[in-house]
Design an enzyme around this catalytic site. Structure first.
Site, mmCIF file in Angstrom:
data_model
loop_
_atom_site.group_PDB
_atom_site.id
_atom_site.type_symbol
_atom_site.label_atom_id
_atom_site.label_comp_id
_atom_site.label_asym_id
_atom_site.label_seq_id
_atom_site.Cartn_x
_atom_site.Cartn_y
_atom_site.Cartn_z
ATOM 1 N N ARG A 1 32.661 43.294 -15.213
ATOM 2 C CA ARG A 1 33.334 41.799 -15.598
ATOM 3 C C ARG A 1 34.736 42.003 -14.860
ATOM 4 N NH1 ARG A 1 34.396 38.994 -21.230
ATOM 5 N NH2 ARG A 1 32.523 38.328 -20.720
ATOM 6 N N HIS B 1 29.452 32.908 -14.729
ATOM 7 C CA HIS B 1 29.246 33.710 -16.067
ATOM 8 C C HIS B 1 27.546 33.349 -16.297
ATOM 9 C CE1 HIS B 1 29.573 36.114 -19.540
ATOM 10 N NE2 HIS B 1 30.221 35.267 -20.258
ATOM 11 N N GLN C 1 25.720 34.468 -19.602
ATOM 12 C CA GLN C 1 25.833 33.396 -20.777
ATOM 13 C C GLN C 1 24.985 32.449 -20.447
ATOM 14 O OE1 GLN C 1 28.084 33.914 -23.460
ATOM 15 N NE2 GLN C 1 26.666 32.470 -24.206
ATOM 16 N N ASP D 1 34.092 24.982 -23.572
ATOM 17 C CA ASP D 1 34.654 26.553 -23.658
ATOM 18 C C ASP D 1 36.189 26.391 -23.739
ATOM 19 O OD1 ASP D 1 34.834 29.242 -22.747
ATOM 20 O OD2 ASP D 1 34.478 28.959 -20.843
ATOM 21 N N CYS E 1 30.352 29.350 -25.613
ATOM 22 C CA CYS E 1 29.998 30.581 -25.310
ATOM 23 C C CYS E 1 30.828 31.626 -26.281
ATOM 24 C CB CYS E 1 30.411 31.058 -23.744
ATOM 25 S SG CYS E 1 31.865 30.693 -23.199
ATOM 26 N N ARG F 1 22.254 36.664 -26.189
ATOM 27 C CA ARG F 1 22.983 37.627 -25.128
ATOM 28 C C ARG F 1 22.099 39.032 -25.205
ATOM 29 N NH1 ARG F 1 27.978 36.621 -23.014
ATOM 30 N NH2 ARG F 1 27.398 38.435 -21.512
HETATM 31 N N1 NVA Z 1 35.658 31.045 -19.565
HETATM 32 C C1 NVA Z 1 35.884 32.010 -20.031
HETATM 33 C C2 NVA Z 1 34.915 32.685 -20.942
HETATM 34 C C3 NVA Z 1 34.875 33.619 -21.760
HETATM 35 C C4 NVA Z 1 33.524 34.175 -22.152
HETATM 36 C C5 NVA Z 1 36.843 32.933 -19.656
HETATM 37 O O1 NVA Z 1 36.701 33.480 -18.485
HETATM 38 O O2 NVA Z 1 37.843 33.504 -20.283
HETATM 39 N N1 CP Z 2 30.892 34.791 -24.435
HETATM 40 C C1 CP Z 2 31.413 36.082 -23.928
HETATM 41 O O1 CP Z 2 31.254 36.610 -22.619
HETATM 42 O O2 CP Z 2 32.083 36.763 -24.960
HETATM 43 P P1 CP Z 2 32.983 38.065 -24.552
HETATM 44 O O3 CP Z 2 34.228 37.666 -23.621
HETATM 45 O O4 CP Z 2 33.394 38.612 -25.897
HETATM 46 O O5 CP Z 2 32.182 39.022 -23.932
#
Ligand code: NVA
Ligand code: CP
Length: 313
Positions: A106, A133, A136, A229, A269, A297
């Protein structure tokens, strides 16, 4: 037997036929989990998880999933490894991928994960970047199939469907476009101006797979699924104040859900901010499937890890 090296860096890294396999495999793996039947195809395999951004769901689903499949996990963050002290990504990739069987990352720019993958001897999975992502969306599609389709013919229920995306043109929106392009549904996108989705970033050539609407109510009209989101994704916190103002009319509420089909589902998500991108009446209401979506997930990523390491079984 060793598999040809495959990475999962964005949704286009698997074909429609791979997704049909992955969704039906997920159903088998989930059934075993629910009936307390062991599923341990990855004994003695290990997964390195590298987090440069925070996580709850991604960490626990990959970590618990790998242990449940008989494997082990190493958890690294920027702060507690040399990654935060400017060791070149290429060097980190060469070293880490000599010691584990699989890597999940990540991070910020997609180019970082691409550089890591280009130097990795083992499969690399995108656990979220600024641009995408895919894990997800894998879970979201499986949740839709569970609710509205048939896991024996998992892709059939997606064809011709309408997904309304209300909010930021972010990593989730880009990945929805990629999925629509590959699997034959349409995304109705409504974002405030200045936060539009960029189909070139998503690498989507078929511009018929999405339609842009100024008005979020119109985007929701006739939708089979409404989804949103956070207004401010990780890495964009400095823009938070401006975004709070710009996104005020992009809060999914009962009026928006009323425009969608009566049987429409709501997904997010998570983490969610009630009163910002979604009202409590929606996320905690009868059309919301967010808890199944989060749980899934675990199941889809088990199928993904198994497929990357062992191929189709
Ligand atoms: N769009 C959000 C998703 C979090 C799971 C982010 O990138 O923070
Ligand atoms: N939806 C998702 O990826 O959640 P986290 O940021 O908690 O991993």
């Amino acid at each position: 037997m060793s598999q040809p090296l495959k990475h999962y860096l964005h949704f286009g890294d698997a074909s429609a036929s791979d997704y049909a396999y992955l969704f039906s495999r997920t159903a088998t793996i989930k059934h075993k989990f629910k009936t307390y039947e062991k599923h341990q195809p990855l004994v003695d395999r290990s997964l390195a998880m590298i987090f440069e951004k925070a996580s709850t769901r991604t960490r626990i689903s990959f970590e618990a999933g790998m242990y449940q499949m008989g494997g082990a996990v190493v958890h690294l963050t920027t702060g507690d490894s040399q990654l935060g002290r400017a060791e070149p990504i290429e060097d980190s990739a060469k070293v880490i991928s000599r010691m584990v069987d699989l890597v999940m990352i990540r991070t910020y720019e997609q180019t970082k994960i691409e550089r890591f993958a280009a130097n990795s001897r083992v499969p690399v999975i995108n656990g979220l970047t600024n641009e995408f992502h895919p894990c997800q969306i894998l879970a979201d599609l499986f949740t839709f199939i569970e609710q509205r389709g048939d896991v024996k013919h998992p892709l059939d229920c997606l064809k011709g469907k309408v997904v309304a995306w209300v909010g930021d043109g972010n990593n989730m929106a880009n990945t929805w476009l990629q999925a629509a392009d590959l699997l034959g549904f349409t995304v109705h996108v409504s974002t405030p101006s200045g936060y539009e989705v960029n189909h070139a970033i998503a690498g989507v050539k078929n511009t018929h797979c999405f339609k842009v609407f100024k008005d979020p109510l119109q985007a929701c009209q006739g939708a089979d699924l409404v989804t949103t989101d956070v207004w401010t994704s990780m890495g964009y916190e400095a823009e938070n104040e401006a975004r709070l103002k710009a996104f005020a009319a992009w809060c999914v509420d009962g009026r928006m859900m009323a425009q969608a089909k009566p049987e429409a589902l709501f997904m997010h998500c998570l983490p969610a901010h009630r009163g910002e991108e979604v009202q409590a009446e929606v996320i905690d209401g009868p059309q919301s499937v967010v808890w199944d979506e989060a749980e899934n997930r675990l199941h889809v990523q088990k199928a993904l890890m198994e497929w990357l390491l062992l191929g189709r079984l």
